[in-house]
Design an enzyme around this catalytic site. Sequence first.
Site: not given
Length: 269
Positions: A155, A159
């Site tokens: 994650y 990002k």
Amino acid sequence: MAGNRLALITGASAGIGAEFARQYAAKGWDVALTARRLDRLDGLAREIEEKYKVSAMTISQDLARDGAADTILHELKEAGRHVDALVNNAGYGLPGTFFNTSWKEQADFIRVLYTVPIELTHKLLPGMAERDFGRIINVASLAGYAPGSSGHTLYASVKAGLIKFSESVHAEAETAGHDIHCTALCPGFTWTEFHDVNGTREMTNESPEWMWMEAAPVVKAGLEGVARGQPVVVPGMVNKGVATLTRILPEPVGRAIMKKQGKRFRKVD
């Protein structure tokens, strides 16, 4: 309505994506909404058309499937529309560690949150350049500034990649003299269905309320930032403070904090 600009929003069925649709419509833009849940999209489209008197088009599509981006763009072309603004918002959390998840789960995650946003951007940029207008918002996360943690393994890295990608696209468009702005929007904790879907709602509810934001001000900050030509937008004073701390803290200290605090909002089983 045919003369309105069009915003394409992925992951538009709920949360930040649905709020982007409403705020673009409130500005007089037509919207093209895509997600997997067609019933949710159709309901939002009806709401938008009735309230804002603009056109709302729905496209049911699973971005994890091969050819999803091409299918979306083909449907828009068949409808005689071009995209003036792209909001790459679709996303989710993948609970568990790299050890206890399958490669297909990880590959789908990379595709939905990273590959497809880049693909859509790449395929829409030539038309934006030809018309000398384009607005691209990549919904990244405050996690892109933080050290990696145990659980939800890709994650933060995805990002972080979206942040750097947005900065580069923005710089290239600016250098070429185009009226094209690309912005990475980096929210922190936001009240949406996101944490319910990935099974961390109970964990994140233990976080103090002052750490949380509603979707509306997050989206408003993103729209204002991309209009001004900001390559990165971190909404909210608390989130800005956290982003600043991640830059000035020594890396070992940052990793130690993440190791201690990460289990409060990362599901690893």
